[in-house]
Design a protein around this motif. Sequence first.
Motif, PDB file in Angstrom:
ATOM      1  N   PHE A   1       0.792  -1.224   0.000  1.00  0.00           N
ATOM      2  CA  PHE A   1       0.000   0.000   0.000  1.00  0.00           C
ATOM      3  C   PHE A   1       0.832   1.286   0.000  1.00  0.00           C
ATOM      4  CE2 PHE A   1      -3.147  -3.057   1.574  1.00  0.00           C
ATOM      5  CZ  PHE A   1      -4.234  -2.723   0.783  1.00  0.00           C
ATOM      6  N   CYS A   2       2.143   1.199   0.195  1.00  0.00           N
ATOM      7  CA  CYS A   2       2.961   2.412   0.208  1.00  0.00           C
ATOM      8  C   CYS A   2       2.946   3.060  -1.177  1.00  0.00           C
ATOM      9  CB  CYS A   2       4.393   2.095   0.612  1.00  0.00           C
ATOM     10  SG  CYS A   2       5.481   3.546   0.568  1.00  0.00           S
ATOM     11  N   PRO A   3       2.442   4.300  -1.328  1.00  0.00           N
ATOM     12  CA  PRO A   3       2.342   4.923  -2.655  1.00  0.00           C
ATOM     13  C   PRO A   3       3.684   5.389  -3.198  1.00  0.00           C
ATOM     14  CG  PRO A   3       1.611   6.464  -0.972  1.00  0.00           C
ATOM     15  CD  PRO A   3       1.859   5.164  -0.273  1.00  0.00           C
ATOM     16  N   GLN A   4       4.713   5.437  -2.342  1.00  0.00           N
ATOM     17  CA  GLN A   4       6.030   5.925  -2.767  1.00  0.00           C
ATOM     18  C   GLN A   4       7.054   4.805  -2.917  1.00  0.00           C
ATOM     19  OE1 GLN A   4       4.461   9.053  -3.328  1.00  0.00           O
ATOM     20  NE2 GLN A   4       6.645   9.525  -3.247  1.00  0.00           N
ATOM     21  N   THR A   5       6.620   3.561  -2.731  1.00  0.00           N
ATOM     22  CA  THR A   5       7.537   2.407  -2.677  1.00  0.00           C
ATOM     23  C   THR A   5       8.685   2.665  -1.702  1.00  0.00           C
ATOM     24  OG1 THR A   5       8.921   3.118  -4.543  1.00  0.00           O
ATOM     25  CG2 THR A   5       6.971   1.730  -5.034  1.00  0.00           C
ATOM     26  N   ALA A   6       8.367   3.390  -0.639  1.00  0.00           N
ATOM     27  CA  ALA A   6       9.390   3.693   0.366  1.00  0.00           C
ATOM     28  C   ALA A   6       9.608   2.523   1.319  1.00  0.00           C
ATOM     29  CB  ALA A   6       8.999   4.938   1.156  1.00  0.00           C
ATOM     30  N   VAL A   7       8.555   1.765   1.573  1.00  0.00           N
ATOM     31  CA  VAL A   7       8.665   0.598   2.453  1.00  0.00           C
ATOM     32  C   VAL A   7       9.044  -0.602   1.599  1.00  0.00           C
ATOM     33  CG1 VAL A   7       7.494  -0.855   4.140  1.00  0.00           C
ATOM     34  CG2 VAL A   7       6.909   1.573   3.976  1.00  0.00           C
ATOM     35  N   TYR A   8      10.029  -1.339   2.024  1.00  0.00           N
ATOM     36  CA  TYR A   8      10.521  -2.462   1.223  1.00  0.00           C
ATOM     37  C   TYR A   8      10.866  -3.648   2.135  1.00  0.00           C
ATOM     38  CZ  TYR A   8      15.116  -0.851   2.816  1.00  0.00           C
ATOM     39  OH  TYR A   8      16.178  -0.487   3.590  1.00  0.00           O
ATOM     40  N   ARG A   9      10.892  -4.822   1.524  1.00  0.00           N
ATOM     41  CA  ARG A   9      11.289  -6.022   2.258  1.00  0.00           C
ATOM     42  C   ARG A   9      12.807  -6.040   2.428  1.00  0.00           C
ATOM     43  NH1 ARG A   9       8.000  -7.688  -1.851  1.00  0.00           N
ATOM     44  NH2 ARG A   9       5.892  -8.385  -1.289  1.00  0.00           N
ATOM     45  N   VAL A  10      13.249  -6.376   3.622  1.00  0.00           N
ATOM     46  CA  VAL A  10      14.674  -6.557   3.860  1.00  0.00           C
ATOM     47  C   VAL A  10      15.156  -7.729   3.010  1.00  0.00           C
ATOM     48  CG1 VAL A  10      16.387  -7.168   5.624  1.00  0.00           C
ATOM     49  CG2 VAL A  10      14.511  -5.611   6.187  1.00  0.00           C
ATOM     50  N   ASP A  11      16.361  -7.627   2.494  1.00  0.00           N
ATOM     51  CA  ASP A  11      16.915  -8.694   1.664  1.00  0.00           C
ATOM     52  C   ASP A  11      16.866 -10.034   2.399  1.00  0.00           C
ATOM     53  OD1 ASP A  11      19.544 -10.345   0.753  1.00  0.00           O
ATOM     54  OD2 ASP A  11      18.766  -9.143  -0.917  1.00  0.00           O
ATOM     55  N   LYS A  12      16.563 -11.091   1.664  1.00  0.00           N
ATOM     56  CA  LYS A  12      16.412 -12.414   2.291  1.00  0.00           C
ATOM     57  C   LYS A  12      17.627 -12.820   3.099  1.00  0.00           C
ATOM     58  CE  LYS A  12      12.967 -14.938  -0.405  1.00  0.00           C
ATOM     59  NZ  LYS A  12      12.709 -16.152  -1.229  1.00  0.00           N
ATOM     60  N   SER A  13      18.792 -12.429   2.649  1.00  0.00           N
ATOM     61  CA  SER A  13      20.021 -12.825   3.349  1.00  0.00           C
ATOM     62  C   SER A  13      20.168 -12.131   4.697  1.00  0.00           C
ATOM     63  CB  SER A  13      21.235 -12.519   2.477  1.00  0.00           C
ATOM     64  OG  SER A  13      21.345 -11.111   2.255  1.00  0.00           O
ATOM     65  N   GLU A  14      19.392 -11.071   4.938  1.00  0.00           N
ATOM     66  CA  GLU A  14      19.481 -10.315   6.187  1.00  0.00           C
ATOM     67  C   GLU A  14      18.183 -10.354   6.983  1.00  0.00           C
ATOM     68  OE1 GLU A  14      20.489  -6.394   4.995  1.00  0.00           O
ATOM     69  OE2 GLU A  14      22.424  -6.943   4.134  1.00  0.00           O
ATOM     70  N   ARG A  15      17.240 -11.157   6.539  1.00  0.00           N
ATOM     71  CA  ARG A  15      15.893 -11.136   7.095  1.00  0.00           C
ATOM     72  C   ARG A  15      15.745 -12.148   8.220  1.00  0.00           C
ATOM     73  NH1 ARG A  15      11.634 -12.407   2.594  1.00  0.00           N
ATOM     74  NH2 ARG A  15      12.648 -10.566   1.680  1.00  0.00           N
ATOM     75  N   THR A  16      15.007 -11.764   9.245  1.00  0.00           N
ATOM     76  CA  THR A  16      14.616 -12.702  10.297  1.00  0.00           C
ATOM     77  C   THR A  16      13.400 -12.120  11.009  1.00  0.00           C
ATOM     78  OG1 THR A  16      15.407 -13.977  12.207  1.00  0.00           O
ATOM     79  CG2 THR A  16      16.070 -11.676  12.089  1.00  0.00           C
ATOM     80  N   THR A  17      12.850 -12.858  11.970  1.00  0.00           N
ATOM     81  CA  THR A  17      11.694 -12.361  12.720  1.00  0.00           C
ATOM     82  C   THR A  17      12.013 -11.001  13.344  1.00  0.00           C
ATOM     83  OG1 THR A  17      10.990 -14.610  13.232  1.00  0.00           O
ATOM     84  CG2 THR A  17      10.126 -12.849  14.631  1.00  0.00           C
ATOM     85  N   GLY A  18      11.139 -10.024  13.110  1.00  0.00           N
ATOM     86  CA  GLY A  18      11.369  -8.680  13.604  1.00  0.00           C
ATOM     87  C   GLY A  18      12.169  -7.801  12.662  1.00  0.00           C
ATOM     88  N   ARG A  19      12.708  -8.385  11.570  1.00  0.00           N
ATOM     89  CA  ARG A  19      13.475  -7.614  10.585  1.00  0.00           C
ATOM     90  C   ARG A  19      13.017  -8.015   9.185  1.00  0.00           C
ATOM     91  NH1 ARG A  19      14.606  -3.406  11.038  1.00  0.00           N
ATOM     92  NH2 ARG A  19      16.469  -3.294   9.765  1.00  0.00           N
ATOM     93  N   TYR A  20      11.735  -7.788   8.898  1.00  0.00           N
ATOM     94  CA  TYR A  20      11.184  -8.176   7.600  1.00  0.00           C
ATOM     95  C   TYR A  20      11.053  -6.990   6.661  1.00  0.00           C
ATOM     96  CZ  TYR A  20       7.915 -10.069   4.153  1.00  0.00           C
ATOM     97  OH  TYR A  20       7.314 -10.462   2.975  1.00  0.00           O
ATOM     98  N   VAL A  21      10.724  -5.801   7.195  1.00  0.00           N
ATOM     99  CA  VAL A  21      10.569  -4.613   6.360  1.00  0.00           C
ATOM    100  C   VAL A  21      11.406  -3.463   6.910  1.00  0.00           C
ATOM    101  CG1 VAL A  21       8.277  -5.156   5.457  1.00  0.00           C
ATOM    102  CG2 VAL A  21       8.491  -3.930   7.637  1.00  0.00           C
ATOM    103  N   ALA A  22      11.729  -2.540   6.030  1.00  0.00           N
ATOM    104  CA  ALA A  22      12.438  -1.321   6.399  1.00  0.00           C
ATOM    105  C   ALA A  22      11.926  -0.197   5.500  1.00  0.00           C
ATOM    106  CB  ALA A  22      13.945  -1.506   6.254  1.00  0.00           C
ATOM    107  N   THR A  23      12.395   1.020   5.730  1.00  0.00           N
ATOM    108  CA  THR A  23      11.897   2.180   4.995  1.00  0.00           C
ATOM    109  C   THR A  23      13.049   2.971   4.392  1.00  0.00           C
ATOM    110  OG1 THR A  23      10.012   2.363   6.505  1.00  0.00           O
ATOM    111  CG2 THR A  23      10.519   4.285   5.167  1.00  0.00           C
TER     112      THR A  23
END
Length: 654
Positions: free
Chosen positions: A606-628
């Motif tokens: 839903f972010c209209p600016q594509t400012a929110v993105y998924r953290v790269d899979k290699s750095e992702r874990t519970t509590g670190r799924y999205v960033a801005t």
Amino acid sequence: MATASDDMTKLSWRRFEDGDNVWDKLTDKIFVQDTSHKCPTYVHKTPPCQGSCPSGEDIRGWLQIVRGLEQPPKGMTWQEYAFLRSTDANPFPALMGRVCPAPCQAGCNRNEVEDFVGINAVEQFIGDTAIANGYRFPAAPALSGKRIAIIGGGPAGLAAAYQLRRMGHASTIFEANTALGGMFRFGIPGYRVPRDKLDAEIQRILDLGDIEVQFNMRVGTNITIEQLEKDFDAVLWAIGCQSGRGLPVPGWKDTPNCVSGVAFLKAFNEGRMKVTAEKVVCVGGGDTSIDVVSVARRLGHINRTGQSEVPERVIHDGYVAHDAVTAAKAEGATVTLTSLFTRDKMTAAEHEVHDALYEGVTVLDGVMPLEVLKNAAGRAIGLKVADCTVQPDGRPVAIDGTERVLDADLIVSAIGQGGDLTGLDAMDNGRGFINADKFFQVPDKQGHFVAGDIVRPHLLTTAIGQAWVAAQSVDAYLQDHDQPKRPKIDVHHFDLLNKLREAELAPESFSPAERGDLRGTSEGNWAVHNFEDRGSAEVIPHDELFLGHFNYQPRRVRQEEVPSAEEVLGHFKERVIGFTDADAVAEAKRCMSCGMCFECDNCVIFCPQTAVYRVDKSERTTGRYVATDYAKCIGCHICADVCPTGYIKMGLGE
């Protein structure tokens, strides 16, 4: 054309109603005009299930594991990982999943959608699976050289021994009975707490090593407090409340067939009492009274009972026991439960009251006892009662004209418990309990600590939670450290840094002396990017969630085998039928993950600016799924509005 009722959704909750785009007050409108600079920050809060759990279990955490959202370390199954997470706070998942009245479920935010998550049922699944697969606790650390005397081998004492051993401290448990378990073993019937499950969960604690047990040892009788202080580095009191309160009515005192609920259940659980009386009246309304009447219905009675076979002789004596032949002659007993409170205010779990009624127990609510009536031989033959109202101060008042007599051959009082501090006058606070400060130290008695019912009778889970705090206090005392301030939300919190370390994604170490003052940067991997942990200070309420995200999904209810009134005599099989793997996973998926991201992607979509993105899979874990990407963010707050869990807050820039 109108929509058919069958096609309509069962949920109509909306975060914003029509017209909510207009501010009601000019002051509110003025106030928000400068908020466009605010960008999302990711805020972890404690879910109300965990905040409501006296043991402080990371409930959301182990539900995330069961549902498959949080992945286990390499080489470990999700079942074992869920077991390890749940037992960080409470080493008895198979037992507590069966008997805990589950205040966590009352606090569950899912109640605002349709029904709570079946936390107890999933916890039982975790515990039973662990026993079936032989899961063990991780090896305990090296010994500190300190040994603690733990007085009492019930839930609090065993939990304290467990937590202390995980801190490196050995212990010796002094148990007055012939077996460990306390109220688990002597206060709850085996059809509610299967003894094979009880023994397995106790043995798993003892298998940590350096936990010695001495049976038939009553402090104050077999060994003195002074000797304990001499032989041990600290003393932790967890003696529970094994003394039942009698009814405060004329005729109760010294009447042989008037007994406490605690004594009644202990005689049954030790296998000494195999039949009860023909007419049993129990006064209570809590879980203990439900156990009493359910046991009485199962035992039944026999005619022409000899003097050695009357139930009170077995209950009082402690050595006399019924034989199997006696039990074989049993016929059904008439059992009545009375409560001062109406059914909606009784402290017993509602489903337990329902089961008792189905099993043939008569429940009289809103009734108070007035007098025990006796025959010429001094035995009770009835209990005089009356309807009553309960005043705001808790005092019951009888309603004139409603007095009546309930015939009884055995009257059981299950109105509360007290401690037995015989020979322990130095510990008695004058009310039959032991005082405790907020760290569960005994005031003015250096090196003495306390946990469980002897502080204040409450739930088993409360005793286990107190044992954890007391163990931490013992550890600080042994290391001569000051007691750290306890957090406002004092539970076993999810720790993102620990999770990142587990996934080998921990931030790099940072030294200002080496790198200079770099505060405000998001370039280096020296900290968790824009994550704030408020778990120790805030519980997230339902009105911070976007409940409209969640579909109607009925709770999966554990099946129970509850005998009818005609089948209950001699029925001692376990009532609860546990979940399968599929049931547990499906029920865990109903968890709304309050206060923590559960990777729904709403903010990204839903972010209209594509400012929110998924953290790269290699750095992702519970509590670190999205960033801005804050260079793109315009502060529109849509991501916060559509976040189902309340994890995103518009806080950056304040």
